[in-house]
Design an enzyme around this catalytic site. Structure first.
Site, PDB file in Angstrom:
ATOM      1  N   HIS A 251       4.470  -3.861 -10.104  1.00 28.12           N
ATOM      2  CA  HIS A 251       4.068  -2.999 -10.489  1.00 28.12           C
ATOM      3  C   HIS A 251       3.038  -2.748 -10.141  1.00 28.12           C
ATOM      4  O   HIS A 251       1.936  -3.068 -10.992  1.00 28.12           O
ATOM      5  CB  HIS A 251       3.792  -2.330 -12.420  1.00 28.12           C
ATOM      6  CG  HIS A 251       3.236  -0.816 -12.106  1.00 28.12           C
ATOM      7  ND1 HIS A 251       4.412  -0.215 -13.406  1.00 28.12           N
ATOM      8  CD2 HIS A 251       2.213  -0.690 -11.845  1.00 28.12           C
ATOM      9  CE1 HIS A 251       3.972   1.034 -13.081  1.00 28.12           C
ATOM     10  NE2 HIS A 251       2.115   0.845 -12.660  1.00 28.12           N
TER      11      HIS A 251
ATOM     12  N   HIS B  53      -0.126  -0.457  -7.964  1.00 24.09           N
ATOM     13  CA  HIS B  53      -1.001   1.153  -6.447  1.00 24.09           C
ATOM     14  C   HIS B  53      -1.839   0.387  -5.017  1.00 24.09           C
ATOM     15  O   HIS B  53      -2.897   0.666  -5.469  1.00 24.09           O
ATOM     16  CB  HIS B  53      -2.136   1.620  -7.543  1.00 24.09           C
ATOM     17  CG  HIS B  53      -1.599   2.012  -8.756  1.00 24.09           C
ATOM     18  ND1 HIS B  53      -0.638   3.931  -8.605  1.00 24.09           N
ATOM     19  CD2 HIS B  53      -0.808   1.639 -10.212  1.00 24.09           C
ATOM     20  CE1 HIS B  53      -0.116   3.650  -9.859  1.00 24.09           C
ATOM     21  NE2 HIS B  53       0.084   2.272 -10.551  1.00 24.09           N
TER      22      HIS B  53
ATOM     23  N   GLN C 105       1.779  11.932  -9.378  1.00 24.03           N
ATOM     24  CA  GLN C 105       0.155  10.865  -9.455  1.00 24.03           C
ATOM     25  C   GLN C 105       0.056  11.633 -10.466  1.00 24.03           C
ATOM     26  O   GLN C 105      -0.027  11.733 -11.832  1.00 24.03           O
ATOM     27  CB  GLN C 105      -0.205  10.541  -9.227  1.00 24.03           C
ATOM     28  CG  GLN C 105      -2.015  10.105  -9.995  1.00 24.03           C
ATOM     29  CD  GLN C 105      -1.868   8.864 -10.886  1.00 24.03           C
ATOM     30  OE1 GLN C 105      -1.507   7.410 -10.365  1.00 24.03           O
ATOM     31  NE2 GLN C 105      -2.044   9.041 -12.408  1.00 24.03           N
TER      32      GLN C 105
ATOM     33  N   HIS D 199       6.195   5.435 -14.788  1.00 20.65           N
ATOM     34  CA  HIS D 199       5.159   5.596 -15.577  1.00 20.65           C
ATOM     35  C   HIS D 199       5.965   5.943 -17.039  1.00 20.65           C
ATOM     36  O   HIS D 199       5.586   7.360 -16.750  1.00 20.65           O
ATOM     37  CB  HIS D 199       3.870   6.109 -15.324  1.00 20.65           C
ATOM     38  CG  HIS D 199       2.836   5.386 -14.409  1.00 20.65           C
ATOM     39  ND1 HIS D 199       3.907   4.889 -12.739  1.00 20.65           N
ATOM     40  CD2 HIS D 199       1.810   4.225 -13.532  1.00 20.65           C
ATOM     41  CE1 HIS D 199       2.532   3.733 -11.897  1.00 20.65           C
ATOM     42  NE2 HIS D 199       1.969   4.122 -12.905  1.00 20.65           N
TER      43      HIS D 199
ATOM     44  N   GLU E  84       2.943   5.921 -21.426  1.00 22.72           N
ATOM     45  CA  GLU E  84       1.364   5.448 -20.970  1.00 22.72           C
ATOM     46  C   GLU E  84       0.211   5.919 -21.835  1.00 22.72           C
ATOM     47  O   GLU E  84      -0.272   6.414 -20.994  1.00 22.72           O
ATOM     48  CB  GLU E  84       1.158   4.977 -19.407  1.00 22.72           C
ATOM     49  CG  GLU E  84      -0.127   4.371 -19.472  1.00 22.72           C
ATOM     50  CD  GLU E  84      -0.848   3.797 -17.868  1.00 22.72           C
ATOM     51  OE1 GLU E  84       0.064   4.294 -16.674  1.00 22.72           O
ATOM     52  OE2 GLU E  84      -1.647   3.214 -17.193  1.00 22.72           O
TER      53      GLU E  84
ATOM     54  N   ASP F 211      -0.569  -4.216 -11.868  1.00 21.76           N
ATOM     55  CA  ASP F 211      -0.861  -2.282 -11.859  1.00 21.76           C
ATOM     56  C   ASP F 211      -2.126  -1.823 -10.749  1.00 21.76           C
ATOM     57  O   ASP F 211      -2.283  -1.114  -9.811  1.00 21.76           O
ATOM     58  CB  ASP F 211      -1.338  -2.087 -13.170  1.00 21.76           C
ATOM     59  CG  ASP F 211      -1.227  -0.424 -13.207  1.00 21.76           C
ATOM     60  OD1 ASP F 211      -0.977   0.566 -12.803  1.00 21.76           O
ATOM     61  OD2 ASP F 211      -2.102  -0.441 -14.562  1.00 21.76           O
TER      62      ASP F 211
ATOM     63  N   TRP G 143      -9.045   3.023 -11.731  1.00 22.18           N
ATOM     64  CA  TRP G 143      -8.444   2.041 -12.811  1.00 22.18           C
ATOM     65  C   TRP G 143      -9.076   0.667 -13.971  1.00 22.18           C
ATOM     66  O   TRP G 143      -9.318   0.633 -14.761  1.00 22.18           O
ATOM     67  CB  TRP G 143      -6.943   2.500 -13.074  1.00 22.18           C
ATOM     68  CG  TRP G 143      -6.537   3.636 -12.582  1.00 22.18           C
ATOM     69  CD1 TRP G 143      -6.566   4.730 -13.610  1.00 22.18           C
ATOM     70  CD2 TRP G 143      -6.504   4.060 -11.959  1.00 22.18           C
ATOM     71  NE1 TRP G 143      -6.241   6.150 -13.316  1.00 22.18           N
ATOM     72  CE2 TRP G 143      -5.792   5.797 -11.899  1.00 22.18           C
ATOM     73  CE3 TRP G 143      -5.705   3.515  -9.881  1.00 22.18           C
ATOM     74  CZ2 TRP G 143      -5.651   6.640 -10.794  1.00 22.18           C
ATOM     75  CZ3 TRP G 143      -5.613   4.945  -9.322  1.00 22.18           C
ATOM     76  CH2 TRP G 143      -5.101   5.799 -10.006  1.00 22.18           C
TER      77      TRP G 143
HETATM   78 FE   FE2 Z   1       0.905   2.325 -12.488  1.00 22.68          FE
END
Ligand code: FE2
Length: 433
Positions: A58, A60, A153, A211, A214, A310, A316
């Site tokens: 996982h 991005h 997203q 996702h 979350e 992630d 993030w």
């Molecule tokens: Fe993610």
């Protein structure tokens, strides 16, 4: 017998020790003690751990290494991260995304991370991220397997063009259907998105990785719908629920019903402990929830749990370095998974478990597998998780593609040795005081 590459005297993650691994034409052809040292190249393992490559299930990659562009995340929340990414998105160019992704892949290779599943945002009508990462996937294919997830997203139903964009991304070659049901405008929209995305995957014969939940909201229960739709559409074993952080906050009775539903549907669960532990609980005072799904409980039910990184230096998460042992280390801590068996399970959750979720073929250390592996400066998986040691050699299809020297410090202390090696301090149960 002559090998192209021979790695002598290694330990394997299953506990076998003192083995040699012979490689011919990109495949492992022998795993046994005392192989003849007749090889194009010989690497002395020195009793250290030889592992199959790390797999990040996982990530991005379209956002990686963008930290600070155009600004930093001040609140540290998931929602500001999404807003910040929304500010950056119109500024992205294919060239810039490719350049950052390739730099990240270099780092990944150095860390023995040779397969990455990356979500790619499809909410930008230009599909800049998709075009860029499809280019990167082809550019790195000889040394790193990149699998892409079409990820809406900003929500599948929040903007009128996203459904068409997602379908277009799949047409362009993106292989996995993504989603974000908890971020749709209503619970009902979220539920409908799970159904629509699972049906899309079933029609096209694709994998699903959403996702999902979350959030710290214990009533965010899209995973329940995901389990139900997985069974209805016959997608067992092909669906993953990423994050599932609401599970941390759910009522225990409800969790006791939900977890067996996940197991029954053979849904793979993907916690991301580095990001989850800093993004969740931000609205709490004390005690602060940390937003981890129930990893040991899921594992006890036989659910495949694979850990993801992630994010790495993006809107993030401003830390990270493509080190899946850092991810496993955090999972050990957040899940109270400190028993020897639990630590070993966390090592599996960054190697064999994500390889299964990814669908990698020829992964492993048995004869016939691809000659892809990592020699670690540690003697077993538990020591590897503890030390996050240097990757002494990274091998892909029988060729050494990255090397890092062992980590030692030179000491100047009266009456003490001149060097220190961290791995010497491993505990031995029942040893002398
Ligand atoms: Fe993610």
């Amino acid at each position: 017998m002559s090998f192209d590459l021979l790695v002598r005297n290694v330990s394997l993650p299953d506990g076998r020790r003192g083995l040699d691994v012979g490689v011919t034409a990109g495949r492992i052809t022998a795993v046994e003690p005392g192989l003849p040292a007749d090889a194009g190249r010989v690497v002395d393992g020195g009793g250290r751990l030889l592992s199959p490559p790390f797999v990040d299930i996982h990530f991005h990659m379209d956002a990686t290494l963008s930290l600070g562009i155009p600004r930093l995340n001040r609140s540290g929340t998931l929602l500001e991260g999404i807003r910040l990414w929304g500010e950056l998105k119109p500024l992205l160019t294919v060239e810039a995304v490719v350049e950052r992704a390739l730099r990240y892949c270099d780092l990944a290779v150095a860390q023995g991370l040779l397969a990455v599943r990356s979500h790619v945002d499809v909410c930008d009508d230009r599909l800049v991220g998709v075009e860029a990462l499809l280019h990167v996937k082809d550019a790195v294919k000889d040394y790193l397997d990149l699998q892409l997830v079409a990820f809406p997203q900003d929500g599948y139903y929040r903007s009128p063009t996203v459904a068409a964009n997602l379908a277009r991304a799949l047409d362009m070659g993106v292989e996995v259907v993504g989603g974000i049901p908890h971020f749709e405008r209503t619970m009902e929209d979220g539920r409908r998105s799970v159904t629509a995305l699972c049906e899309l995957a079933a029609e096209r014969g694709l994998l699903v990785d959403l996702h999902c939940d979350e959030t710290d909201d214990p009533m965010s229960r899209h995973i329940e719908t995901l389990a139900c739709e997985t069974r209805r559409l016959g997608l067992q074993g092909r669906v993953a629920g990423s994050h599932l952080t609401s599970m941390h906050s759910m009522d225990n009775y409800y969790a006791s019903k939900l977890l067996p539903l996940i197991a029954e549907a053979d849904i793979h669960c993907i916690p991301n402990p580095l990001a989850n532990i800093v993004l969740q609980g931000r609205h709490d005072t004390y005690p602060k929830r940390r937003g981890m799904m129930r990893v040991p409980e899921l594992m006890a039910l036989g659910v495949t749990v694979a850990l993801g990184q992630d994010s790495c230096m993006d809107p993030w998460y401003s830390f990270g370095g493509a080190d899946m042992l850092e991810v496993a280390h955090m999972a050990v801590h957040t899940g109270h998974m400190t028993s020897r068996a639990a630590v070993a399970a966390c090592f599996d959750a960054v190697t064999t478990a994500p390889a299964k979720v990814f669908g990698l073929q020829g992964y492993g250390l048995e004869p016939g597998c691809h000659a892809d592996f990592v020699l670690l400066d540690a003697r077993d998986p538990i020591e590897a998780v503890r030390l996050k040691p240097n990757r002494l050699a990274v091998v892909r299809r029988g060729k050494v593609i990255a090397e890092t020297p062992p980590r030692t410090a030179t000491l100047s202390l009266p009456g003490r040795p001149g060097t220190v090696e961290p791995w010497l301090y491993a505990p031995v149960e029942g040893g002398s005081p």
